[in-house]
Design an enzyme around this catalytic site. Structure first.
Site, PDB file in Angstrom:
ATOM      1  N   GLU A 191      -6.973   0.615  13.702  1.00 43.39           N
ATOM      2  CA  GLU A 191      -5.801   1.458  13.538  1.00 43.39           C
ATOM      3  C   GLU A 191      -5.967   2.382  12.338  1.00 43.39           C
ATOM      4  O   GLU A 191      -6.485   1.977  11.294  1.00 43.39           O
ATOM      5  CB  GLU A 191      -4.547   0.602  13.380  1.00 43.39           C
ATOM      6  N   ASN A 227      -6.999  -4.892  14.585  1.00 44.47           N
ATOM      7  CA  ASN A 227      -6.379  -5.964  15.355  1.00 44.47           C
ATOM      8  C   ASN A 227      -7.450  -6.597  16.230  1.00 44.47           C
ATOM      9  O   ASN A 227      -7.983  -5.951  17.140  1.00 44.47           O
ATOM     10  CB  ASN A 227      -5.238  -5.417  16.213  1.00 44.47           C
ATOM     11  N   PHE A 268      20.292  -1.038  17.903  1.00 41.88           N
ATOM     12  CA  PHE A 268      19.146  -1.752  18.471  1.00 41.88           C
ATOM     13  C   PHE A 268      19.169  -3.243  18.141  1.00 41.88           C
ATOM     14  O   PHE A 268      18.119  -3.875  18.005  1.00 41.88           O
ATOM     15  CB  PHE A 268      17.819  -1.129  18.007  1.00 41.88           C
ATOM     16  N   GLU A 294       0.836  -1.187   0.000  1.00 39.99           N
ATOM     17  CA  GLU A 294       0.000   0.000   0.000  1.00 39.99           C
ATOM     18  C   GLU A 294       0.878   1.246   0.000  1.00 39.99           C
ATOM     19  O   GLU A 294       2.082   1.191   0.296  1.00 39.99           O
ATOM     20  CB  GLU A 294      -0.915   0.021   1.228  1.00 39.99           C
ATOM     21  N   ASN A 324       8.951   0.088  12.168  1.00 39.34           N
ATOM     22  CA  ASN A 324       7.527  -0.246  12.248  1.00 39.34           C
ATOM     23  C   ASN A 324       7.155  -0.933  13.558  1.00 39.34           C
ATOM     24  O   ASN A 324       6.053  -1.465  13.685  1.00 39.34           O
ATOM     25  CB  ASN A 324       7.096  -1.138  11.072  1.00 39.34           C
ATOM     26  N   GLU A 381      -6.035  -1.020   9.499  1.00 37.77           N
ATOM     27  CA  GLU A 381      -6.328  -2.417   9.790  1.00 37.77           C
ATOM     28  C   GLU A 381      -7.058  -2.501  11.119  1.00 37.77           C
ATOM     29  O   GLU A 381      -7.138  -1.521  11.860  1.00 37.77           O
ATOM     30  CB  GLU A 381      -5.027  -3.231   9.872  1.00 37.77           C
TER      31      GLU A 381
END
Length: 725
Positions: A329, A344, A402, A254, A289, A342
């Site tokens: 969301e 959840n 990280f 998308e 993300n 979306e």
């Protein structure tokens, strides 16, 4: 309205024997009947049930870690016994110790344990569990799971499988939302099978694009691509992550909205057609993300936008007969425009911030709804009070981009939970000191949540709680979280999902200490050193300059900087009270603390400010951490300081000819061969850790001389993967 959520105190529940709850205002501790009748609501929605007037006596939690412990706490308060499941890696885990019963379900890999429906069903039958709470991740959004439970007469504490089918699948949910005329992000909603097809579709949509796993969540199986080459490189990685994390490698693409904000609406529905929304959460602070910081409410929304988003979410949920806790969301523009992303169909990781601003225990509501009760809360009952901020504490080394950090928690001292002066601190965790952080699961250690009357007060409380969160043995992301709490843009609420990439483009290297932080660390260092000296000298009472042992002028070395410190008066030992002047010509301030040698945290007051500093021993000094800054500190006399400044600085060895494994992990692939010439940026190897695939690239041109690892090898951190000529 139900009672407000109490701060969850782990110490109250750890390893405590099961005690039934007899407060009938909370629940009715009557064994649930195994007979059920279901109606035929829209999209397979369950109709009224014959067991709706009875509460469960035993539930199984089909999950692990902090969310399993979280469900256990509410179940215990409701007088419901609990069953934990565990893999070999979790045999000694906290959720196993806290549950009333525990069942072993297989080896460490989730695909061989937590993702096996038949093992969970067998555990229910073995223990007599009447219902299952799935937590989040694992089986929580797989419709086959509640169907398998229903076939065995076991209740699923979550939405009906028809709603999961309609909204749990990210591709199908977008199709359903589009058909219902809900605003959606432009994109391709068909499953994409190949890299060539992904590139062609991305070219048609226009860059940047987001590649997403249909069954994804938690940042797994997601990649942003700004050109065709990045699509080609990222598609295979995202597809592989999706397969290993969710057992489903379907992908869609998308349009990626530039400078967006991530806002989600918490829903709660029952089996009688009632659905309400409980305000919003903002989750824009993300890395790769993956959400890092969440808050409720959002600093972006006004009441009109909140109402519009909430009502749209409720309408969508009612269209699929949604009947549990769930989240819709949205991606939002800075102008408060919003698009459906979306739904959840499960409890969200960040649900505590909603609980603290609404006072509603979402886990309790899920259990009651699953038992057939009507919601006792109407939309008019929902009020948002104060502000809540949540930090996800991960086993990730922020100083090494990280990368996952696994190993044993040699020290684990979370901040004290509870409410004081209008500020609540809550720590949802699934570990204790001595626990092992495994490479097999998500790197989350805890969720630290603070609630206060205002956003800034909640942020300041979060910063103070992070300063008091001590973890040794592995490297957590706490220094980064603490630094975020100080960031002006975050504090002003000027957020976007690109915040971290924009503000830390070269990664996190720690904060440079400002004058205030140096003053705090120098004051704590001199106060601790004087307490140590007093103990070593075995003196009692008050030291005075006339004793011959007192010294007014000192130097505190903070890394390589020499900071002059003046202590004009004597001091009382423990608790210490001392006047300290940091810097040339500075006026003294009073420093007080009850710190004793060996304490891992220095708590005290410097002037009017309450301060917490983490203390770790180091050669000839200590490592002090405060407000996102960690510095080596050593207290010296001025004479010794002059000599210390002449000491040469040790230069680390040059390891540039080696490709070192940056984290403990599994070698997925080696992309080069011995004697091969490589260019800077070329892929050398892929290493998987904690369900994420990490691509290792060449930092410069060179020639591969020797390969020391092969696919399938488990490597320790800094293990040599290959050598360059």
């Amino acid at each position: 309205m139900p009672p407000r959520v109490r701060p969850f105190c782990l110490e109250e529940s750890r390893l405590r024997p099961y005690v039934p709850a007899f407060d009938l205002s909370f629940c009715c501790c009557v064994r649930a009947s195994s007979s059920k009748t279901r109606g035929n609501g829209p999209h397979g929605t369950a109709g009224p049930t014959s067991w709706g007037e009875r509460m469960f006596s035993k539930i199984l939690i089909a999950n692990r870690g902090e969310i399993a412990c979280r469900v256990i706490r509410t179940a215990r308060r409701m007088g419901i016994r609990t069953v934990a499941v565990f893999s070999d890696a979790d045999r000694d885990a906290l959720h196993v110790a806290q549950a009333d019963e525990a069942v072993h379900i297989g080896p460490p890999p989730a695909a061989q344990s937590y993702l096996l429906i038949d093992r969970i069903v067998a555990a229910c039958k073995q223990t007599g569990a009447e219902a299952v709470h799935p937590g989040y991740g694992f089986l929580s959004e797989r419709a086959a799971f509640p169907r398998a439970l229903e076939a065995e007469g076991i209740v699923f504490i979550g939405p009906n499988p028809g709603a999961i089918d309609a909204m749990g699948d990210k591709i199908e949910s977008k199709k359903f939302a589009a058909a219902a005329k809900v605003s959606t992000v432009p994109g391709n909603l068909d499953v994409i099978e190949s890299i060539d097809e992904a590139v062609r579709i991305s070219d048609g949509i226009g860059y940047p694009v987001m590649m997403k796993a249909s069954a994804g969540g938690g940042g797994k199986g997601m990649r942003i691509a700004w050109n065709a080459q990045e699509v080609a490189e990222g598609f295979a990685r995202a597809k592989s992550e999706a397969a290993s994390s969710f057992g489903d490698d379907r992908m869609f693409i998308e349009k990626f909205i530039v400078n967006p904000r991530h806002i989600e609406i918490q829903l709660l529905g029952d089996k009688h057609g009632n659905v309400i929304y409980l305000g919003e959460r903002e989750c824009s602070i993300q890395r790769r993300n993956q959400k890092v910081i969440e808050e409720a409410p959002s600093p972006l929304l006004d009441e009109a936008t909140r109402k519009a988003m909430g009502e749209q979410s409720v309408a969508l949920a009612k269209a699929v007969g949604y009947d549990s806790a769930g989240t819709v969301e949205f991606v939002a523009g800075q102008d408060r425009s919003f698009f459906f992303l979306e739904m959840n169909t499960r409890l969200q990781v960040e649900h505590p911030v909603t609980e603290l601003v609404t006072g509603i225990d979402l886990v309790e509501q899920m259990i009651r709804v699953a038992a057939g009760e009507k919601l006792s809360i109407t939309q008019a009952d929902v009020t948002l009070t104060g502000w809540a901020v949540e930090s996800r504490v991960y086993a990730e080394d922020p100083y090494r981009n990280f990368l996952p950090s696994t190993g044993r928690l040699v020290r684990y001292v979370p901040p004290a939970e509870g409410e004081e002066d209008g500020v609540t601190v809550r720590n949802d965790t699934g570990v204790v000191e001595g626990a092992e952080i495994s490479m097999f699961y998500d790197p989350m250690i805890a969720k630290l949540v603070t609630h206060a009357p205002t956003r800034i007060e909640a942020i300041d409380a979060q910063a103070k709680a992070l300063d008091a969160f001590l973890i040794d043995g592995i490297q957590p992301n706490i220094p980064f979280l603490t630094a975020l709490m100080q960031h002006p843009r975050w504090r002003e609420g000027r957020l976007s999902t690109g915040f971290i990439a924009e503000e830390f483009p070269d990664g996190f290297t720690g904060l440079s200490p400002d004058e205030d932080t140096k003053r705090v660390l120098a004051s704590a260092a001199i106060a601790m050193d004087l307490v140590r000296r007093e103990r070593l000298d075995n003196l009692d009472g008050r030291l005075r300059p006339s004793s011959g042992k007192w010294r007014e002028n000192w130097v505190v070395r903070l890394d390589r900087e020499m900071v002059p410190v003046r202590v004009p008066e004597g001091f009382a030992a423990v608790p210490i009270e001392i006047d300290v002047a940091v810097g040339e010509g500075a006026s003294p301030v009073t420093v007080t603390s009850d710190w004793r040698p060996g304490d891992p945290l220095w708590r005290g007051r410097i002037g009017r400010d309450e301060v917490v500093v983490q203390v770790r021993t180091a050669t000839s000094g200590v490592l002090l951490s405060h407000a996102g800054v960690t510095l080596f500190a050593r207290v010296m006399t001025p004479e010794i300081a002059r000599l210390d400044a002449l000491m040469p600085v040790k230069v680390p060895p040059d390891l540039s000819r080696f490709l070192l494994c940056p984290m403990p992990g599994l070698v997925v692939s080696i992309a080069v061969a011995e004697d091969q010439e490589v260019k800077a940026g070329e892929v050398l190897a892929v290493v998987e850790a904690m369900k994420m695939e990490n691509v290792l690239r060449a930092e410069r041109d060179g020639k591969v001389a020797k390969i020391n690892a092969k696919p399938g090898d488990s490597l320790a951190v800094d293990a040599v993967i290959l050598e360059f000529a």
